[in-house]
Design a protein around this motif. Sequence first.
Motif, mmCIF file in Angstrom:
data_model
loop_
_atom_site.group_PDB
_atom_site.id
_atom_site.type_symbol
_atom_site.label_atom_id
_atom_site.label_comp_id
_atom_site.label_asym_id
_atom_site.label_seq_id
_atom_site.Cartn_x
_atom_site.Cartn_y
_atom_site.Cartn_z
ATOM 1 N N LYS A 166 -4.315 -10.445 10.976
ATOM 2 C CA LYS A 166 -4.663 -11.857 11.130
ATOM 3 C C LYS A 166 -6.121 -12.027 11.567
ATOM 4 N N ASN A 167 -6.700 -13.133 11.104
ATOM 5 C CA ASN A 167 -8.100 -13.485 11.375
ATOM 6 C C ASN A 167 -9.092 -12.577 10.660
ATOM 7 N N ARG A 168 -8.613 -11.726 9.744
ATOM 8 C CA ARG A 168 -9.471 -10.872 8.926
ATOM 9 C C ARG A 168 -9.241 -11.188 7.460
ATOM 10 N N VAL A 169 -10.310 -11.167 6.685
ATOM 11 C CA VAL A 169 -10.169 -11.334 5.239
ATOM 12 C C VAL A 169 -9.654 -10.033 4.652
ATOM 13 N N ILE A 170 -8.544 -10.121 3.915
ATOM 14 C CA ILE A 170 -7.984 -8.965 3.210
ATOM 15 C C ILE A 170 -8.205 -9.192 1.721
ATOM 16 N N THR A 171 -8.880 -8.253 1.078
ATOM 17 C CA THR A 171 -9.203 -8.417 -0.330
ATOM 18 C C THR A 171 -7.958 -8.213 -1.197
ATOM 19 N N ARG A 172 -8.040 -8.703 -2.416
ATOM 20 C CA ARG A 172 -6.952 -8.483 -3.368
ATOM 21 C C ARG A 172 -6.749 -6.992 -3.620
ATOM 22 N N LEU A 173 -7.848 -6.245 -3.644
ATOM 23 C CA LEU A 173 -7.750 -4.808 -3.871
ATOM 24 C C LEU A 173 -7.021 -4.122 -2.719
ATOM 25 N N GLN A 174 -7.304 -4.550 -1.478
ATOM 26 C CA GLN A 174 -6.599 -3.978 -0.324
ATOM 27 C C GLN A 174 -5.109 -4.280 -0.388
ATOM 28 N N LEU A 175 -4.769 -5.508 -0.758
ATOM 29 C CA LEU A 175 -3.362 -5.870 -0.875
ATOM 30 C C LEU A 175 -2.689 -5.080 -1.989
ATOM 31 N N THR A 176 -3.376 -4.949 -3.109
ATOM 32 C CA THR A 176 -2.831 -4.179 -4.225
ATOM 33 C C THR A 176 -2.541 -2.750 -3.786
ATOM 34 N N GLU A 177 -3.513 -2.146 -3.104
ATOM 35 C CA GLU A 177 -3.368 -0.767 -2.658
ATOM 36 C C GLU A 177 -2.244 -0.635 -1.643
ATOM 37 N N GLU A 200 -3.369 3.704 -9.868
ATOM 38 C CA GLU A 200 -2.171 3.671 -10.691
ATOM 39 C C GLU A 200 -1.766 2.263 -11.107
ATOM 40 N N VAL A 201 -2.560 1.274 -10.724
ATOM 41 C CA VAL A 201 -2.233 -0.106 -11.083
ATOM 42 C C VAL A 201 -3.453 -0.782 -11.693
ATOM 43 N N ASN A 202 -3.205 -1.881 -12.364
ATOM 44 C CA ASN A 202 -4.298 -2.660 -12.947
ATOM 45 C C ASN A 202 -4.758 -3.688 -11.925
ATOM 46 N N SER A 203 -5.812 -3.340 -11.202
ATOM 47 C CA SER A 203 -6.248 -4.201 -10.104
ATOM 48 C C SER A 203 -6.889 -5.494 -10.603
ATOM 49 N N ASP A 204 -7.140 -5.615 -11.924
ATOM 50 C CA ASP A 204 -7.732 -6.834 -12.454
ATOM 51 C C ASP A 204 -6.675 -7.884 -12.802
ATOM 52 N N SER A 205 -5.416 -7.499 -12.769
ATOM 53 C CA SER A 205 -4.370 -8.456 -13.117
ATOM 54 C C SER A 205 -4.160 -9.424 -11.965
ATOM 55 N N PHE A 232 -7.416 10.228 1.497
ATOM 56 C CA PHE A 232 -7.808 9.435 2.661
ATOM 57 C C PHE A 232 -9.078 8.635 2.386
ATOM 58 N N THR A 233 -10.022 9.275 1.702
ATOM 59 C CA THR A 233 -11.299 8.616 1.417
ATOM 60 C C THR A 233 -11.138 7.488 0.408
ATOM 61 N N GLY A 234 -10.265 7.681 -0.576
ATOM 62 C CA GLY A 234 -10.167 6.722 -1.667
ATOM 63 C C GLY A 234 -9.128 5.643 -1.494
ATOM 64 N N ASN A 235 -8.276 5.756 -0.470
ATOM 65 C CA ASN A 235 -7.182 4.794 -0.308
ATOM 66 C C ASN A 235 -7.019 4.410 1.157
ATOM 67 N N MET A 246 4.452 -0.063 4.744
ATOM 68 C CA MET A 246 3.348 0.743 5.230
ATOM 69 C C MET A 246 3.084 1.910 4.276
ATOM 70 N N ASN A 247 1.829 2.217 4.086
ATOM 71 C CA ASN A 247 1.425 3.330 3.234
ATOM 72 C C ASN A 247 1.328 4.609 4.053
ATOM 73 N N VAL A 248 1.978 5.671 3.593
ATOM 74 C CA VAL A 248 2.016 6.932 4.329
ATOM 75 C C VAL A 248 1.560 8.072 3.419
ATOM 76 N N LEU A 249 0.625 8.883 3.914
ATOM 77 C CA LEU A 249 0.179 10.074 3.198
ATOM 78 C C LEU A 249 0.857 11.295 3.822
ATOM 79 N N ILE A 250 1.627 12.015 3.023
ATOM 80 C CA ILE A 250 2.341 13.209 3.481
ATOM 81 C C ILE A 250 1.517 14.428 3.077
ATOM 82 N N VAL A 251 0.969 15.139 4.053
ATOM 83 C CA VAL A 251 0.141 16.318 3.780
ATOM 84 C C VAL A 251 0.972 17.547 4.138
#
Length: 224
Positions: free
Chosen positions: A165-176, A184-189, A40-43, A1-6
């Motif tokens: 489940k039952n939702r399309v998850i993009t490669r970019l979402q998975l990468t993030e 910080e990653v090469n999302s085109d790889s 929050f807006t970008g990720n 899980m991705n967590v933002l610590i503010v």
Amino acid sequence: MNVLIVEDNKELAAEVYDFLCKAGYICKIANNCSDALEEFTGNDYDAMLLDLGLPDGDGFDVLQTVRKTKSKMAVIVLTARGELDDRINGLHLGADDYLTKPFALTELSARLFAVIRRIHGFTLNNLSIHGFLLQLQDYKVTFNDVPINLTKKEFDIFQYLVLNKNRVITRLQLTEHIWGDILEVNSDSNFIDVHVRNLRKKLDKHRSIDWFETVRNVGYRINE
């Protein structure tokens, strides 16, 4: 899980960051309101740990902005302001939980897992799909009680797709989601495709996986 610590206390932020990373979370730190909203807006974060007393504003303003987007992201308020009125205000504004400083890191981790679990709609520490059982806290997958040896990345991908489940998850979402900040990653790889291909091979040894769908030029979907 991705967590933002503010959190503007850099020592506390680093302590929480280290603890949660060791527990398997992917974390990012923001030290003020503007950085928090930019992150929050970008990720795509699963949870935000939100301090109230920030140098450029009040954490409640961040909370209001987040909730106006109708985001399902969990928000746990972490603050030294333990007055009842503050706690009630935070809950009314959409906080999922409220933890007063000082707090034990083990309690924070337990509350975080409980909140994320509740938001995703499962009541136990397990997920199941087509006979496969995911044990979330132990990072284990079995099929009819037979263990399946997945890497951490393969488990994270499988878990994220099952939670959505039952939702399309993009490669970019998975990468993030799996690697953290998309900048910080090469999302085109093709590293997502490599991990998914290996995951599929391991699952397919136990049963047909026609329900694990590739959406051409977009991403993946697990159908229930």
